[in-house]
Every structure is written in C-alpha cells, then in structure tokens.
Design an enzyme around this catalytic site. Structure first.
Site, PDB file in Angstrom:
ATOM      1  N   ASP A  35       0.846  -1.097  -0.050  1.00 60.56           N
ATOM      2  CA  ASP A  35       0.144  -0.035   0.073  1.00 60.56           C
ATOM      3  C   ASP A  35       0.934   1.134  -0.005  1.00 60.56           C
ATOM      4  OD1 ASP A  35      -1.739   2.180   0.412  1.00 60.56           O
ATOM      5  OD2 ASP A  35      -2.430   1.353   2.322  1.00 60.56           O
ATOM      6  N   THR A  61      -6.796   6.286 -12.064  1.00 66.42           N
ATOM      7  CA  THR A  61      -6.904   6.478 -13.410  1.00 66.42           C
ATOM      8  C   THR A  61      -8.420   6.499 -13.991  1.00 66.42           C
ATOM      9  OG1 THR A  61      -6.677   4.097 -14.004  1.00 66.42           O
ATOM     10  CG2 THR A  61      -4.798   5.591 -14.014  1.00 66.42           C
ATOM     11  N   ASP A 101      -1.059  13.993 -19.599  1.00 60.43           N
ATOM     12  CA  ASP A 101      -1.171  14.907 -20.442  1.00 60.43           C
ATOM     13  C   ASP A 101      -2.582  15.810 -19.882  1.00 60.43           C
ATOM     14  OD1 ASP A 101      -3.128  13.069 -21.057  1.00 60.43           O
ATOM     15  OD2 ASP A 101      -3.671  13.749 -22.946  1.00 60.43           O
ATOM     16  N   TYR A 124      -8.868  14.277 -11.433  1.00 59.76           N
ATOM     17  CA  TYR A 124      -7.376  13.579 -11.902  1.00 59.76           C
ATOM     18  C   TYR A 124      -6.230  14.530 -12.428  1.00 59.76           C
ATOM     19  CZ  TYR A 124      -4.927  10.659 -14.957  1.00 59.76           C
ATOM     20  OH  TYR A 124      -3.744   9.531 -15.682  1.00 59.76           O
ATOM     21  N   TRP A 148      -3.031   8.842 -23.585  1.00 59.68           N
ATOM     22  CA  TRP A 148      -3.841   7.831 -24.397  1.00 59.68           C
ATOM     23  C   TRP A 148      -3.184   6.436 -24.355  1.00 59.68           C
ATOM     24  CZ3 TRP A 148      -6.341  10.223 -29.326  1.00 59.68           C
ATOM     25  CH2 TRP A 148      -7.208  11.400 -28.773  1.00 59.68           C
TER      26      TRP A 148
END
Length: 290
Positions: A35, A61, A101, A124, A148
């Site tokens: 963790d 994410t 990005d 995020y 991406w």
C-alpha cells in the site's frame, strides 16, 4: 540494477516486467503487496529490498470517478507519490514517475512542451500535477508525462472499441479531442532505457506515440487494423461527434499533443503506435475467441 516497481498489475507495470530482461532485478508490487499510501509500509519494503531505483506505475486513473472521489485520487496520485519520492531522496536513487497530459487545459494550438504552464481541468489532472511536484523535489526525480495509453493488458480504448464493435452495428466517437496514442510497451522500454543511462538528468519529460489523432481517427485505425488481421470480419459504422454530444463528469483536454523533443535528444524516440496496433490486436482477438 534492483528496481522497485509499483503498479505491477497495470498496463505499464506488466509491460515493464515483460521487457525488463536479466539486467534488472525487479520487485514487482501491486496494491495487494504494498500500500504505497502507507509510508511505514513503503519504508519497510525499501529497507528490505534496497532498490537502486524506483519506478512508479501506480495511479488512480478512473478520470470520471475522481470527480466525486477526490480523497482517494489524491491519496494515490499525490500522497503515495510523496512517500516514494521521499524514500528515493533519502537513498539518492532515481525515482521515475509516470504522469499525464491531463495536467494541461487543452487550449493550446501547438504541442505542449515541458516548460508550458499546467492548468488541469479535472480532479484527476489536479492530483496528478500535485504528484509531479512531489517527484521534482527528489534529487533524482524524473517525471514522464504520457497520453492515451493502450496495450494488450487491462482496460483501455483499443479493447473497448473492439468489444463494442463486436456488439453494435454503429458507434459514435468523439472527434474534436486530439492527442497521441501511446503503447505501454514502448513507454516501458523508454523507462528501461532511461535507467540504463548513467546520471540521466532529473526533471520533466514527455513521451508518447509518434502521430497525433482524434479519438475518432484512432478508432478508425483500430478497426482497420483489426479487419486486416482477418479475425474481425465485421466493422461497425463510425461517426464523429463533438465533446458536447458526449458529456462526461470530468473535463477532457481538447488538445493534449505533447512535444517529445527533450527525450528524443536524449536518444529515446517516440513509439510507432500504428505498428504496435498491428502487434497487439491479434493477441487481444485471440484471447477473446479462446
């Protein structure tokens, strides 16, 4: 070289382990083994393993979920990064951290460089930028922004398109957001190359695929490649829609193409994402049909 790898079960983590070779002794950890939001746990693992470098491939994410889950996103994308960075700093070892990005607002008309102002428009992006700042305080901290990301592992746009395309006759894809697809295996190889360069200069770097496209154009390439493989006979009809026609909880940058010249100068070239689609799509389709 002994490398502590976090996020080992994610796309990048798995690709990194695949490519590590005999020159790297990896302690591959995921949330079950370590963790990283727990500083004491991080210290224990590092004291025991005694790494020569740390690679952080772990991240929160879930971009849209983060909008209502700030604490969890911050814990993983910033506090955990601070924990790792502080320990790397104490040992004076390289700490390579992967960012995004999404730290940019997407209003630029030219590719973003490492020196451009950050102005994230999502939770995020905000938490990832906070993590970057922690890394850059470590003496040998290296931040690699990418975009991406796709691979044969985990969940990603390529897999989503192939799955939906097999289920539906038509798909509508956002056509006014532009970026550079990046194969996780290429990113992993870039990190391995950085680790092999003595005294690699700490700081911010951009790494991505070699050609910018919209999500709609990326989808066209995915289906064309799948069809050419011979294992995906039916291609859905694709239509391009605007961001406004596909609202999401988190704002996405309209343009997040990044300039990779800084890493290119160091001898690390961008990946050829179209070529990598040809490699991984047959693997994905074989897994689905197995």
């Amino acid at each position: 070289m002994r490398v502590l790898l976090t996020g080992a079960e994610g796309q990048l983590g798995r690709c990194f382990s695949d490519r590590a070779g005999e020159s790297l002794e990896i302690l591959a950890t995921d949330r079950k083994q370590l963790d990283i939001t727990d500083l004491v746990a991080v210290q224990k693992v590092i004291d025991s393993f005694k790494p020569d470098a740390i690679v952080n491939a772990a991240a929160y994410t879930a971009v849209d979920k983060a909008e209502s889950d700030y604490d969890a996103a911050f814990a993983i994308n910033c506090q955990a990064v601070k924990n790792l960075a502080s320990q790397a700093g104490k040992l004076n070892i390289p700490f390579i951290h992967v960012s995004t990005d999404y730290v940019f607002n997407g209003e630029s008309k030219i590719a973003y460089s490492e020196s451009d102002n950050c102005d994230p428009k999502s939770v995020y992006g905000v938490t990832k930028r906070a993590g970057e700042l922690e890394v850059l305080q470590s003496p040998k901290g290296i931040v690699i922004r990418t975009s991406w990301v796709f691979s044969e592992y985990g969940n990603n746009f390529v897999k989503t398109m192939l799955r939906l395309g097999a289920q539906r006759d038509a798909l509508s894809i956002v056509g006014d957001q532009y970026g550079c697809p990046t194969y996780a295996g290429d990113l992993a190889q870039a990190i391995i190359e950085i680790l092999s360069i003595p005294n690699f200069k700490p700081g911010l770097y951009h790494y991505s695929g070699d050609e910018s496209v919209s999500w709609y154009q990326f989808a066209l390439s995915i289906f064309a490649t799948a069809h050419a493989s011979g294992s995906y006979p039916r291609i859905p009809a694709l239509s391009s829609i605007t961001t406004e026609e596909y609202p999401t909880p988190a704002a996405r940058p309209r343009y997040s193409v990044m300039n990779t010249n800084k890493l290119n100068t160091a001898g690390i070239a961008p990946g050829n994402w179209k070529k990598q689609l040809e490699t991984i799509i047959p693997k994905i389709l074989n897994e689905v049909s197995a």
